[in-house]
Design a protein around this motif. Structure first.
Motif, PDB file in Angstrom:
ATOM      1  N   GLU A 136      38.546  40.072  29.759  1.00  0.00           N
ATOM      2  CA  GLU A 136      38.436  40.596  31.122  1.00  0.00           C
ATOM      3  C   GLU A 136      37.040  40.409  31.722  1.00  0.00           C
ATOM      4  O   GLU A 136      36.903  39.948  32.862  1.00  0.00           O
ATOM      5  CB  GLU A 136      38.816  42.080  31.145  1.00  0.00           C
ATOM      6  N   LYS A 137      36.015  40.725  30.976  1.00  0.00           N
ATOM      7  CA  LYS A 137      34.656  40.581  31.511  1.00  0.00           C
ATOM      8  C   LYS A 137      34.330  39.111  31.785  1.00  0.00           C
ATOM      9  O   LYS A 137      33.707  38.785  32.809  1.00  0.00           O
ATOM     10  CB  LYS A 137      33.630  41.160  30.530  1.00  0.00           C
ATOM     11  N   ILE A 138      34.770  38.235  30.879  1.00  0.00           N
ATOM     12  CA  ILE A 138      34.490  36.802  31.050  1.00  0.00           C
ATOM     13  C   ILE A 138      35.182  36.274  32.299  1.00  0.00           C
ATOM     14  O   ILE A 138      34.595  35.520  33.083  1.00  0.00           O
ATOM     15  CB  ILE A 138      34.951  36.020  29.806  1.00  0.00           C
ATOM     16  N   ILE A 139      36.435  36.682  32.520  1.00  0.00           N
ATOM     17  CA  ILE A 139      37.162  36.233  33.702  1.00  0.00           C
ATOM     18  C   ILE A 139      36.516  36.796  34.959  1.00  0.00           C
ATOM     19  O   ILE A 139      36.372  36.099  35.970  1.00  0.00           O
ATOM     20  CB  ILE A 139      38.653  36.641  33.608  1.00  0.00           C
ATOM     21  N   ASN A 140      36.119  38.060  34.914  1.00  0.00           N
ATOM     22  CA  ASN A 140      35.429  38.669  36.061  1.00  0.00           C
ATOM     23  C   ASN A 140      34.134  37.945  36.380  1.00  0.00           C
ATOM     24  O   ASN A 140      33.807  37.704  37.546  1.00  0.00           O
ATOM     25  CB  ASN A 140      35.151  40.150  35.783  1.00  0.00           C
ATOM     26  N   ASP A 141      33.388  37.600  35.342  1.00  0.00           N
ATOM     27  CA  ASP A 141      32.125  36.885  35.551  1.00  0.00           C
ATOM     28  C   ASP A 141      32.356  35.515  36.171  1.00  0.00           C
ATOM     29  O   ASP A 141      31.568  35.044  37.004  1.00  0.00           O
ATOM     30  CB  ASP A 141      31.369  36.739  34.236  1.00  0.00           C
ATOM     31  N   ALA A 142      33.450  34.857  35.769  1.00  0.00           N
ATOM     32  CA  ALA A 142      33.736  33.502  36.250  1.00  0.00           C
ATOM     33  C   ALA A 142      34.312  33.504  37.663  1.00  0.00           C
ATOM     34  O   ALA A 142      34.020  32.609  38.465  1.00  0.00           O
ATOM     35  CB  ALA A 142      34.702  32.802  35.293  1.00  0.00           C
ATOM     36  N   PHE A 143      35.138  34.515  37.965  1.00  0.00           N
ATOM     37  CA  PHE A 143      35.858  34.526  39.240  1.00  0.00           C
ATOM     38  C   PHE A 143      35.406  35.630  40.193  1.00  0.00           C
ATOM     39  O   PHE A 143      35.358  35.428  41.399  1.00  0.00           O
ATOM     40  CB  PHE A 143      37.365  34.685  38.985  1.00  0.00           C
TER      41      PHE A 143
END
Length: 358
Positions: A329-336
């Motif tokens: 979740e954090k990685i996706i939030n950081d990317a998008f």
């Protein structure tokens, strides 16, 4: 490297390749395994993994195409990316079969049964792999062919040798399965080389449930397509331009078969390592693998997530399902920066990540 321990075991037993007509296949995840063919009289190497195939081709100064099945010839070597059926059309008989084992016993049984027709009487059959992946008991798979002995054991890997004296038939092809998700129905052929044989895995089922209300606009990508069910779903949903990609030749072949079985004639398949060399899409749907051979790793998926915005058109969306414990979740939030959880169970989460319009 995923096959490093196997490489070391074969390196101290390199005599098994000398002056032999070799067929090397199985779970080839280390391009360094190609170095052993220099000892052979003739060598055929069949790789199901596109990344391995591409790296092996580079070792002999060759480039590869984006064809789902292809054969490269170099001196006494035939290097093949494709299914067993395709590969068998590319070469004559051999006198030595070397199978690098995966954790899937049925995959090994299929390989042995498929390539036995290419073996001369008295040929040698070797299995090599990690003991955690069943290599320690691989003699039980070989004994139907003839006498078996353990050649070596090191680095938690085992090498067995059998002499091919008896014909055998020990592989049973998986039966087709029927899939229903909402109003979507499909019949699917199965393959032991491809993830989740025998049923639609729960993660993919949840991913499909999350996309039933998607309005089909633009083009769509079924990334890491496996049996092809997601691409078939997107096509039946109304997308007119669907691409299904995978690193596995068997997965790509199975996707083509399943598209045909379900009367889908506009689904395009291409080999790819995650998003490498792919274009932009209106929608990306993915159930990313996190197994590399017997090992587990989230690194390829993390890299793909960070790369994904560049492969989405403005306003496009990525739907990703993952095991809940992997914590993307954090990685996706950081990317998008624009992420919604579409479905959640104790085991899986489906994320929808939007590429913001300018």
């Amino acid at each position: 490297m995923a096959n490093d321990a196997i490489f070391k075991l074969l390196e101290r037993n390199e005599d098994i390749f000398k002056d032999r007509e070799i067929l090397l296949t199985g779970d080839l995840l280390d391009n360094a395994l190609l170095t052993f063919i220099k000892y052979a009289k003739k060598a055929v190497v069949v790789a199901d993994n596109y990344v391995t195939f591409k790296a092996m081709a580079a070792m002999v100064g060759k480039s590869v195409s984006d064809e789902c099945e292809q054969c490269i010839e170099y001196k006494h070597l035939k290097l093949i990316f494709g299914t067993d059926e395709y590969a068998k059309k590319q070469f004559d008989s051999v006198d030595t079969l070397v199978v690098v084992l995966s954790k899937n016993k049925n995959q090994t049984v299929r390989i042995l049964n498929s390539y036995k027709e290419k073996l001369k009487a008295g040929s040698f059959i070797y299995t090599v792999g990690s003991n955690d992946g069943g290599a320690k008991s691989a003699d039980t798979l070989l004994k139907v062919a003839g006498p078996v002995r353990k050649v070596d054991l090191a680095r938690k890997c085992t090498l067995f040798k059998a002499i091919y004296e008896n014909d055998f038939s020990t592989y049973k092809k998986p039966e087709n399965i029927n899939v229903e998700v909402g109003s979507f129905e499909a019949q699917l052929k199965q393959d032991p080389n491809v993830f989740s044989t025998g049923k639609l895995d729960n993660g993919t089922a949840l991913l499909l449930e999350s996309m039933v209300d998607v309005i089909p606009q633009g083009n769509a990508l079924d990334l890491a397509c496996g049996c092809g069910v997601v691409g078939i779903f997107l096509s039946k949903l109304g997308f007119k331009n669907v691409t299904s990609t995978d690193v596995s030749a068997c997965a790509l072949s199975l996707t083509k078969e399943n598209a045909k079985l379900n009367n889908i004639d506009d689904l395009y398949t291409v080999p790819s390592d995650m998003l490498s060399n792919l274009k932009e899409y209106s929608l990306i749907a993915v159930n990313p693998p996190f197994h590399i051979g017997l090992d587990t790793s989230t690194a390829p998926t993390v890299s793909m997530i960070l790369d994904a915005p560049k492969h989405l058109k403005e306003g496009g969306a990525m739907y990703l399902v993952a095991n809940a414990h992997l914590g993307y979740e954090k990685i996706i939030n950081d990317a998008f920066g624009n992420v919604q959880i579409m479905k959640r169970t104790p085991s899986f989460i489906v994320y929808k990540a939007l590429k913001n319009t300018k």
